[in-house]
Design an enzyme around this catalytic site. Structure first.
Site, PDB file in Angstrom:
ATOM      1  N   ARG A 191      36.546  50.872  39.394  1.00 50.35           N
ATOM      2  CA  ARG A 191      37.811  50.408  39.956  1.00 50.35           C
ATOM      3  C   ARG A 191      38.562  51.566  40.600  1.00 50.35           C
ATOM      4  O   ARG A 191      39.377  51.364  41.498  1.00 50.35           O
ATOM      5  CB  ARG A 191      38.688  49.830  38.850  1.00 50.35           C
ATOM      6  CG  ARG A 191      38.069  48.644  38.176  1.00 50.35           C
ATOM      7  CD  ARG A 191      38.989  48.088  37.165  1.00 50.35           C
ATOM      8  NE  ARG A 191      40.263  47.835  37.827  1.00 50.35           N
ATOM      9  CZ  ARG A 191      41.297  47.267  37.249  1.00 50.35           C
ATOM     10  NH1 ARG A 191      41.215  46.901  36.006  1.00 50.35           N
ATOM     11  NH2 ARG A 191      42.414  47.078  37.920  1.00 50.35           N
TER      12      ARG A 191
ATOM     13  N   CYS B 286      42.690  45.637  33.295  1.00 50.14           N
ATOM     14  CA  CYS B 286      42.186  45.987  31.956  1.00 50.14           C
ATOM     15  C   CYS B 286      43.278  45.703  30.927  1.00 50.14           C
ATOM     16  O   CYS B 286      44.366  45.255  31.276  1.00 50.14           O
ATOM     17  CB  CYS B 286      41.823  47.465  31.943  1.00 50.14           C
ATOM     18  SG  CYS B 286      43.247  48.499  32.234  1.00 50.14           S
TER      19      CYS B 286
ATOM     20  N   LYS C 217      43.352  56.140  44.540  1.00 49.49           N
ATOM     21  CA  LYS C 217      43.490  54.694  44.314  1.00 49.49           C
ATOM     22  C   LYS C 217      44.968  54.300  44.302  1.00 49.49           C
ATOM     23  O   LYS C 217      45.383  53.372  44.989  1.00 49.49           O
ATOM     24  CB  LYS C 217      42.855  54.319  42.974  1.00 49.49           C
ATOM     25  CG  LYS C 217      43.250  52.943  42.491  1.00 49.49           C
ATOM     26  CD  LYS C 217      42.599  52.568  41.180  1.00 49.49           C
ATOM     27  CE  LYS C 217      43.290  53.078  39.931  1.00 49.49           C
ATOM     28  NZ  LYS C 217      44.506  52.354  39.513  1.00 49.49           N
ATOM     29  N   ASN C 218      45.740  55.030  43.502  1.00 50.30           N
ATOM     30  CA  ASN C 218      47.124  54.604  43.310  1.00 50.30           C
ATOM     31  C   ASN C 218      47.995  54.827  44.536  1.00 50.30           C
ATOM     32  O   ASN C 218      49.064  54.230  44.649  1.00 50.30           O
ATOM     33  CB  ASN C 218      47.720  55.287  42.077  1.00 50.30           C
ATOM     34  CG  ASN C 218      47.079  54.752  40.796  1.00 50.30           C
ATOM     35  OD1 ASN C 218      46.410  53.715  40.838  1.00 50.30           O
ATOM     36  ND2 ASN C 218      47.254  55.446  39.688  1.00 50.30           N
TER      37      ASN C 218
ATOM     38  N   ASP D  42      47.080  59.230  33.432  1.00 42.55           N
ATOM     39  CA  ASP D  42      45.759  58.872  33.964  1.00 42.55           C
ATOM     40  C   ASP D  42      44.734  60.000  33.789  1.00 42.55           C
ATOM     41  O   ASP D  42      43.545  59.816  34.068  1.00 42.55           O
ATOM     42  CB  ASP D  42      45.872  58.491  35.456  1.00 42.55           C
ATOM     43  CG  ASP D  42      46.693  57.227  35.630  1.00 42.55           C
ATOM     44  OD1 ASP D  42      46.839  56.473  34.654  1.00 42.55           O
ATOM     45  OD2 ASP D  42      47.196  56.999  36.745  1.00 42.55           O
TER      46      ASP D  42
ATOM     47  N   ARG E 209      50.312  44.448  30.599  1.00 38.08           N
ATOM     48  CA  ARG E 209      51.635  44.620  30.008  1.00 38.08           C
ATOM     49  C   ARG E 209      52.725  43.925  30.858  1.00 38.08           C
ATOM     50  O   ARG E 209      52.465  43.490  31.980  1.00 38.08           O
ATOM     51  CB  ARG E 209      51.926  46.110  29.856  1.00 38.08           C
ATOM     52  CG  ARG E 209      51.949  46.858  31.146  1.00 38.08           C
ATOM     53  CD  ARG E 209      51.927  48.355  30.922  1.00 38.08           C
ATOM     54  NE  ARG E 209      52.007  49.041  32.200  1.00 38.08           N
ATOM     55  CZ  ARG E 209      50.953  49.336  32.920  1.00 38.08           C
ATOM     56  NH1 ARG E 209      49.748  49.018  32.524  1.00 38.08           N
ATOM     57  NH2 ARG E 209      51.096  49.963  34.086  1.00 38.08           N
TER      58      ARG E 209
ATOM     59  N   ILE F  28      55.984  42.820  33.239  1.00 35.83           N
ATOM     60  CA  ILE F  28      56.312  43.250  34.600  1.00 35.83           C
ATOM     61  C   ILE F  28      57.807  43.069  34.874  1.00 35.83           C
ATOM     62  O   ILE F  28      58.230  42.899  36.009  1.00 35.83           O
ATOM     63  CB  ILE F  28      55.471  42.470  35.640  1.00 35.83           C
ATOM     64  CG1 ILE F  28      55.485  40.967  35.334  1.00 35.83           C
ATOM     65  CG2 ILE F  28      54.052  42.978  35.686  1.00 35.83           C
ATOM     66  CD1 ILE F  28      54.733  40.143  36.361  1.00 35.83           C
TER      67      ILE F  28
HETATM   68  N1  EPU Z   1      56.868  53.267  30.896  1.00 35.81           N
HETATM   69  C1  EPU Z   1      57.973  53.256  30.094  1.00 35.81           C
HETATM   70  N2  EPU Z   1      59.089  53.874  30.513  1.00 35.81           N
HETATM   71  C2  EPU Z   1      59.129  54.526  31.706  1.00 35.81           C
HETATM   72  C3  EPU Z   1      57.989  54.555  32.535  1.00 35.81           C
HETATM   73  C4  EPU Z   1      56.857  53.904  32.096  1.00 35.81           C
HETATM   74  O1  EPU Z   1      57.950  52.686  29.014  1.00 35.81           O
HETATM   75  O2  EPU Z   1      60.174  55.073  32.044  1.00 35.81           O
HETATM   76  C5  EPU Z   1      55.672  52.614  30.433  1.00 35.81           C
HETATM   77  C6  EPU Z   1      55.516  51.241  30.932  1.00 35.81           C
HETATM   78  O3  EPU Z   1      56.074  50.275  30.077  1.00 35.81           O
HETATM   79  C7  EPU Z   1      54.039  51.121  30.986  1.00 35.81           C
HETATM   80  C8  EPU Z   1      53.573  52.497  31.353  1.00 35.81           C
HETATM   81  O4  EPU Z   1      54.614  53.334  30.963  1.00 35.81           O
HETATM   82  O5  EPU Z   1      53.534  50.779  29.735  1.00 35.81           O
HETATM   83  C9  EPU Z   1      53.227  52.695  32.824  1.00 35.81           C
HETATM   84  O6  EPU Z   1      54.318  52.307  33.598  1.00 35.81           O
HETATM   85  P1  EPU Z   1      54.370  52.069  35.168  1.00 35.81           P
HETATM   86  O7  EPU Z   1      55.130  50.819  35.420  1.00 35.81           O
HETATM   87  O8  EPU Z   1      54.859  53.305  35.827  1.00 35.81           O
HETATM   88  O9  EPU Z   1      52.886  51.808  35.539  1.00 35.81           O
HETATM   89  P2  EPU Z   1      52.353  51.036  36.808  1.00 35.81           P
HETATM   90  O10 EPU Z   1      53.259  51.214  37.943  1.00 35.81           O
HETATM   91  O11 EPU Z   1      51.978  49.668  36.442  1.00 35.81           O
HETATM   92  C10 EPU Z   1      50.969  53.033  37.803  1.00 35.81           C
HETATM   93  C11 EPU Z   1      49.513  53.297  38.066  1.00 35.81           C
HETATM   94  C12 EPU Z   1      48.784  53.466  36.750  1.00 35.81           C
HETATM   95  C13 EPU Z   1      49.421  54.636  35.998  1.00 35.81           C
HETATM   96  C14 EPU Z   1      50.928  54.370  35.805  1.00 35.81           C
HETATM   97  C15 EPU Z   1      51.660  55.523  35.171  1.00 35.81           C
HETATM   98  C16 EPU Z   1      49.124  52.166  40.150  1.00 35.81           C
HETATM   99  C17 EPU Z   1      48.473  51.067  40.898  1.00 35.81           C
HETATM  100  N3  EPU Z   1      48.952  52.200  38.830  1.00 35.81           N
HETATM  101  O12 EPU Z   1      51.008  51.821  37.062  1.00 35.81           O
HETATM  102  O13 EPU Z   1      47.444  53.798  37.062  1.00 35.81           O
HETATM  103  O14 EPU Z   1      48.820  54.786  34.746  1.00 35.81           O
HETATM  104  O15 EPU Z   1      51.538  54.114  37.081  1.00 35.81           O
HETATM  105  O16 EPU Z   1      51.527  56.662  35.948  1.00 35.81           O
HETATM  106  O17 EPU Z   1      49.756  52.994  40.744  1.00 35.81           O
HETATM  107  C18 EPU Z   1      45.178  54.198  36.575  1.00 35.81           C
HETATM  108  O18 EPU Z   1      45.061  54.645  37.715  1.00 35.81           O
HETATM  109  O19 EPU Z   1      44.290  54.298  35.699  1.00 35.81           O
HETATM  110  C19 EPU Z   1      46.413  53.496  36.231  1.00 35.81           C
HETATM  111  C20 EPU Z   1      46.506  52.678  35.181  1.00 35.81           C
END
Ligand code: EPU
Length: 417
Positions: A398, A117, A22-23, A305, A122, A124
């Site tokens: 999802r 979800c 997915k990701n 994850d 959170r 951006i």
């Molecule tokens: N975070 C930090 N500091 C960091 C890195 C992350 O605080 O240095 C926190 C962020 O604030 C946030 C969380 O960690 O609360 C995740 O951060 P990130 O921005 O990396 O998440 P994302 O890019 O929005 C992707 C995946 C998520 C996965 C996360 C972490 C996609 C579409 N989504 O989200 O996937 O959990 O990276 O690996 O790629 C899932 O598949 O269930 C899912 C939620």
């Protein structure tokens, strides 16, 4: 709303094939907007998040054609609007991935706060900071964010968080910016590498993906491409755990062996027996599972994850396992339902829990709060005594393709109602 009903206590046996990740798929779908030529994506998981991303593309003038199962042709000859439909954007956080491509192609974007979800809602800020570094000016009112830029200009950027999708947004935008961009500290997850590989096929000049410092030399246009989405390491870990907690033996085909180091290391430490044979991952019956510390971190360490699924695994392991997952604020709250199923878990705070095992879980009715916790409840149901009913299956669909078909094929007593 659909529910999954599981009669627990049956060993899983047989063969399961891993779907596209997915990701990895979601950013590649967004990246197709960077060219007016067709892009053919293979191994696309047929899951609801992918459908929503397709819906957004279609709403702004793109065409999506299903060429075969898991194979799609996507072409957006002309982006008809830079305003994204609020109802679709609110369905998934990954809709944020359209920011970079729209700013690169149209110089503007308007979108609501992306949804998903509870974990997806959170902030951006890291995405905005990355794009602001390339010259974008953002404004926000109660309903929308708007971003504008004449032409993106390459820059050296520092990301406050090593964010996966913010790195992906920066990569897509920088590919069409003028001059050189340095993204630091960039996320190294397989989905980032997969996207960089696709962008390179489209003509982007990217160096050092998979490290914390990615360099991009902007180009003026990108072309179409054919690209295969990599197989899902999280799904692989999930089925391996499903086999281990039911003391079953399964063969996992199409596993992304190159992306399993941390997962296999931890499974091995817990006592899950496995071997790699003819590029397949074989999970052998595991009778002596041992407690272990589950320390979650960014890539290449154990991914968040897979944390809820690993937590279910250690409820079946002898001894005390500490779970530490700092990434999401409310990540461990789902453990309360596992406690009601009989797990012995002390939740110290939303990031740390102690699991004492092994415990015999018993079935109950639970709602899935999010994708990964929902899958953890299915796993708990597989090894529980009696019947478990997992509601809000939509959350799980999802990210997992053909959940009940795959589990039924492995011998699980599971049905959707
Ligand atoms: N975070 C930090 N500091 C960091 C890195 C992350 O605080 O240095 C926190 C962020 O604030 C946030 C969380 O960690 O609360 C995740 O951060 P990130 O921005 O990396 O998440 P994302 O890019 O929005 C992707 C995946 C998520 C996965 C996360 C972490 C996609 C579409 N989504 O989200 O996937 O959990 O990276 O690996 O790629 C899932 O598949 O269930 C899912 C939620």
């Amino acid at each position: 709303m659909a529910k999954i009903v599981i009669d627990g206590g049956y060993k899983l046996n047989g063969v399961v094939s891993i779907s596209g990740s997915k990701n990895a798929a979601l950013p590649c779908i967004a990246a197709t907007l960077l060219t007016s030529q067709p892009c053919i994506l293979e191994n696309v998981p047929e899951i609801s998040d992918v459908e929503v991303m397709f819906g957004i593309i279609q709403s702004i003038g793109g065409k999506v054609e299903r060429l075969a199962k898991n194979k799609y042709k996507i072409q957006t000859q002309k982006i008809s609007s830079s305003s994204l439909p609020r109802d679709l954007v609110r369905k998934l956080r990954a809709s944020i991935l359209f920011l970079g491509p729209l700013l690169a192609k149209k110089g503007q974007v308007k979108m609501a706060h992306p949804g998903g979800c509870i974990l997806g809602k959170r902030p951006i800020g890291t995405h905005f900071e990355a794009l602001e570094a390339l010259g974008v000016k953002f404004q926000q009112n109660r309903l929308f964010y708007t971003g504008r830029v004449k032409r993106l200009k390459g820059a050296k950027m520092f990301l406050d968080e090593v964010s996966v999708t913010a790195t992906e947004n920066a990569l897509m935008a920088a590919s069409l910016a003028s001059g050189k961009t340095i993204i630091k500290p960039a996320a190294c997850e397989p989905s980032v590498i997969n996207l960089a590989q696709m962008l390179k096929k489209m003509g982007a000049k990217i160096k050092n993906e998979g490290t914390h410092t990615i360099e991009v030399e902007g180009v003026t246009t990108l072309s179409g491409c054919q690209h295969k989405i990599n197989a899902d390491e999280i799904e692989t870990g999930t089925w391996a755990i499903a086999a281990a907690i039911t003391k079953g033996q399964i063969t996992i085909k199409n596993a992304p062996l190159e992306n399993l180091d941390a997962i296999l290391y931890k499974l091995g430490q817990i006592g899950v027996r496995y071997k790699i044979e003819n590029s397949n991952l074989l999970i052998l019956p595991s009778n002596n599972l041992k407690a272990s510390r589950i320390q979650i971190d960014t890539w290449p360490r154990l991914p968040t994850d897979l944390q809820p699924q690993l937590t279910v695994l250690v409820t079946q392991a002898g001894g005390d396992s500490l779970i530490h997952d700092w990434l999401y604020e409310k990540r461990l709250l789902y453990t309360q339902e596992l406690v009601k199923m009989g797990a012995q878990i002390i939740l110290f705070d939303p990031h740390r829990a102690l699991v004492h095992g092994p415990t015999q879980l018993s079935g109950r009715e639970i709602k899935s709060p999010d994708l990964r916790a929902g899958m953890a409840y299915i796993l708990a149901g597989l090894c529980a005594q009696g019947q478990t009913i997992v509601g809000k299956v939509e959350n799980i669909e999802r990210g997992y393709e053909e959940i009940e078909e795959k589990l039924q094929k492995l011998g699980a007593k599971i049905k959707r109602v």
